[in-house]
Design a protein around this motif. Structure first.
Motif, PDB file in Angstrom:
ATOM      1  N   ASN A 122      57.310  42.518  52.159  1.00  0.00           N
ATOM      2  CA  ASN A 122      58.082  43.407  51.268  1.00  0.00           C
ATOM      3  C   ASN A 122      59.431  42.807  50.815  1.00  0.00           C
ATOM      4  OD1 ASN A 122      55.977  45.245  51.567  1.00  0.00           O
ATOM      5  ND2 ASN A 122      56.915  46.084  53.425  1.00  0.00           N
ATOM      6  N   TRP A 123      59.552  41.462  50.869  1.00  0.00           N
ATOM      7  CA  TRP A 123      60.764  40.790  50.344  1.00  0.00           C
ATOM      8  C   TRP A 123      60.580  40.477  48.881  1.00  0.00           C
ATOM      9  CZ3 TRP A 123      60.775  36.104  54.196  1.00  0.00           C
ATOM     10  CH2 TRP A 123      61.280  36.513  55.445  1.00  0.00           C
ATOM     11  N   PHE A 124      59.439  39.859  48.584  1.00  0.00           N
ATOM     12  CA  PHE A 124      59.149  39.465  47.203  1.00  0.00           C
ATOM     13  C   PHE A 124      57.623  39.423  47.070  1.00  0.00           C
ATOM     14  CE2 PHE A 124      59.227  35.592  49.703  1.00  0.00           C
ATOM     15  CZ  PHE A 124      58.264  34.771  49.150  1.00  0.00           C
ATOM     16  N   SER A 125      57.157  39.321  45.829  1.00  0.00           N
ATOM     17  CA  SER A 125      55.696  39.263  45.715  1.00  0.00           C
ATOM     18  C   SER A 125      55.252  38.110  44.822  1.00  0.00           C
ATOM     19  CB  SER A 125      55.139  40.601  45.229  1.00  0.00           C
ATOM     20  OG  SER A 125      55.798  40.975  44.069  1.00  0.00           O
ATOM     21  N   VAL A 126      54.025  37.668  45.092  1.00  0.00           N
ATOM     22  CA  VAL A 126      53.434  36.578  44.305  1.00  0.00           C
ATOM     23  C   VAL A 126      52.362  37.226  43.425  1.00  0.00           C
ATOM     24  CG1 VAL A 126      52.026  34.486  44.455  1.00  0.00           C
ATOM     25  CG2 VAL A 126      53.879  34.863  46.093  1.00  0.00           C
ATOM     26  N   ALA A 127      52.464  37.002  42.127  1.00  0.00           N
ATOM     27  CA  ALA A 127      51.558  37.675  41.186  1.00  0.00           C
ATOM     28  C   ALA A 127      50.101  37.271  41.417  1.00  0.00           C
ATOM     29  CB  ALA A 127      51.978  37.321  39.771  1.00  0.00           C
ATOM     30  N   GLY A 128      49.191  38.207  41.169  1.00  0.00           N
ATOM     31  CA  GLY A 128      47.762  37.894  41.227  1.00  0.00           C
ATOM     32  C   GLY A 128      47.301  37.450  39.845  1.00  0.00           C
ATOM     33  N   LEU A 129      46.171  36.733  39.807  1.00  0.00           N
ATOM     34  CA  LEU A 129      45.597  36.346  38.506  1.00  0.00           C
ATOM     35  C   LEU A 129      44.506  37.351  38.167  1.00  0.00           C
ATOM     36  CD1 LEU A 129      45.009  32.546  39.169  1.00  0.00           C
ATOM     37  CD2 LEU A 129      46.801  33.551  37.751  1.00  0.00           C
ATOM     38  N   GLU A 130      44.029  37.318  36.931  1.00  0.00           N
ATOM     39  CA  GLU A 130      42.830  38.082  36.591  1.00  0.00           C
ATOM     40  C   GLU A 130      41.690  37.522  37.437  1.00  0.00           C
ATOM     41  OE1 GLU A 130      42.358  40.346  33.682  1.00  0.00           O
ATOM     42  OE2 GLU A 130      44.468  40.506  34.260  1.00  0.00           O
ATOM     43  N   LYS A 131      40.660  38.329  37.655  1.00  0.00           N
ATOM     44  CA  LYS A 131      39.503  37.826  38.405  1.00  0.00           C
ATOM     45  C   LYS A 131      38.942  36.588  37.680  1.00  0.00           C
ATOM     46  CE  LYS A 131      36.131  40.538  40.269  1.00  0.00           C
ATOM     47  NZ  LYS A 131      34.931  41.391  40.198  1.00  0.00           N
ATOM     48  N   LEU A 132      38.715  35.481  38.403  1.00  0.00           N
ATOM     49  CA  LEU A 132      38.300  34.238  37.742  1.00  0.00           C
ATOM     50  C   LEU A 132      36.787  34.086  37.706  1.00  0.00           C
ATOM     51  CD1 LEU A 132      40.904  31.816  39.369  1.00  0.00           C
ATOM     52  CD2 LEU A 132      40.973  32.806  37.089  1.00  0.00           C
ATOM     53  N   ILE A 133      36.121  34.533  38.811  1.00  0.00           N
ATOM     54  CA  ILE A 133      34.661  34.367  38.879  1.00  0.00           C
ATOM     55  C   ILE A 133      34.022  35.642  39.431  1.00  0.00           C
ATOM     56  CG2 ILE A 133      34.195  31.872  39.097  1.00  0.00           C
ATOM     57  CD1 ILE A 133      34.751  32.165  42.107  1.00  0.00           C
ATOM     58  N   GLU A 134      32.737  35.802  39.175  1.00  0.00           N
ATOM     59  CA  GLU A 134      31.994  36.939  39.754  1.00  0.00           C
ATOM     60  C   GLU A 134      31.986  36.816  41.271  1.00  0.00           C
ATOM     61  OE1 GLU A 134      30.649  39.958  38.897  1.00  0.00           O
ATOM     62  OE2 GLU A 134      31.761  39.297  37.128  1.00  0.00           O
ATOM     63  N   ASN A 135      31.958  37.906  41.977  1.00  0.00           N
ATOM     64  CA  ASN A 135      31.932  37.915  43.456  1.00  0.00           C
ATOM     65  C   ASN A 135      33.057  37.098  44.056  1.00  0.00           C
ATOM     66  OD1 ASN A 135      29.651  39.457  43.657  1.00  0.00           O
ATOM     67  ND2 ASN A 135      28.282  37.672  43.610  1.00  0.00           N
ATOM     68  N   GLN A 136      34.203  37.061  43.382  1.00  0.00           N
ATOM     69  CA  GLN A 136      35.307  36.195  43.832  1.00  0.00           C
ATOM     70  C   GLN A 136      35.690  36.440  45.292  1.00  0.00           C
ATOM     71  OE1 GLN A 136      38.497  35.580  41.062  1.00  0.00           O
ATOM     72  NE2 GLN A 136      40.050  35.769  42.648  1.00  0.00           N
TER      73      GLN A 136
END
Ligand code: HEM
Length: 182
Positions: A122-136
């Motif tokens: 809860n200090w900082f966050s790292v952004a997620g990407l869009e889902k790249l592949i099926e069943n990722q």
């Protein structure tokens, strides 16, 4: 004291090495334990949150370590090491780096498979990407699990080799990763 020399590891390399070694074994233990937690455990959300947070901090420490390694003197192989031992040791170090980065990437892909960011304590966050592949989540989970077993086995063999140099060959391989060189 801080920097490597041709004979010894400096304090920065030593601290980063042992921080990484302790974290790798602890993260393996936590990961092994947390996959069997049930929804009713108080650790059900807390353990993955800590595992992800420490993982991102360890990634930062590993990037710093690589940077330090690339831009500082590399201690030379110890004189009594044979050609095969020298090659085995540098190949193992490379393999350890490749495995640990594969774990970071697969761990990131599991945690962000649904597009959410990773909160680091809860200090900082790292952004997620869009889902790249099926069943990722499943695929990255499988890679993460198998690579974790391979990394732990490789790290144990690497540790046993260091102890063998200390106890049987009685050379400075382990000592120069521990002892102060002033
Ligand atoms: C079981 C505990 C461990 C012991 C006793 C140990 C011991 C050592 C020693 C003595 C060296 C210096 C080798 C030389 O100068 O030729 C070394 C280097 C190295 N170790 Fe470990 N190690 C352990 C765990 C780990 C773990 C878990 C990792 C990685 C995930 C790791 C990654 C490395 C790397 C990459 C190097 C090369 C130097 C560098 O890039 O910092 N070690 N280790």
């Amino acid at each position: 004291m801080w920097k490597n020399t041709a004979e010894n590891y400096g304090l920065v390399s030593k601290l980063l090495h042992w921080l990484s070694a302790i974290s790798v074994f602890a993260m393996f233990g936590v990961g092994f334990w947390m996959v069997d937690l049930t929804y009713y455990s108080p650790w059900y959300q807390k353990a993955p949150h800590w595992h992800e947070s420490v993982g991102i901090l360890l990634l930062s420490a590993t990037l710093l370590r690589l940077f330090w390694r690339l831009f500082s003197v590399k201690p030379q192989a110890i004189i009594n090491h044979s050609k095969i031992e020298r090659r085995a040791s540098s190949t193992t170090h490379l393999v350890l780096y490749v495995l640990i980065f594969t774990l970071f990437i697969s761990g990131y892909l599991i945690s962000t498979a649904d597009g959410r960011a990773i909160d680091i304590f809860n200090w900082f966050s790292v952004a997620g990407l869009e889902k790249l592949i099926e069943n990722q989540e499943d695929l990255a989970g499988l890679v993460h699990e198998y690579v974790a077993y391979i990394l732990i086995t490789t790290a144990l063999l690497h540790g046993v080799a260091a102890v063998k140099h200390h106890v049987i060959d009685k050379d400075r391989t382990l000592a120069r990763m521990i002892k102060s060189n002033k």
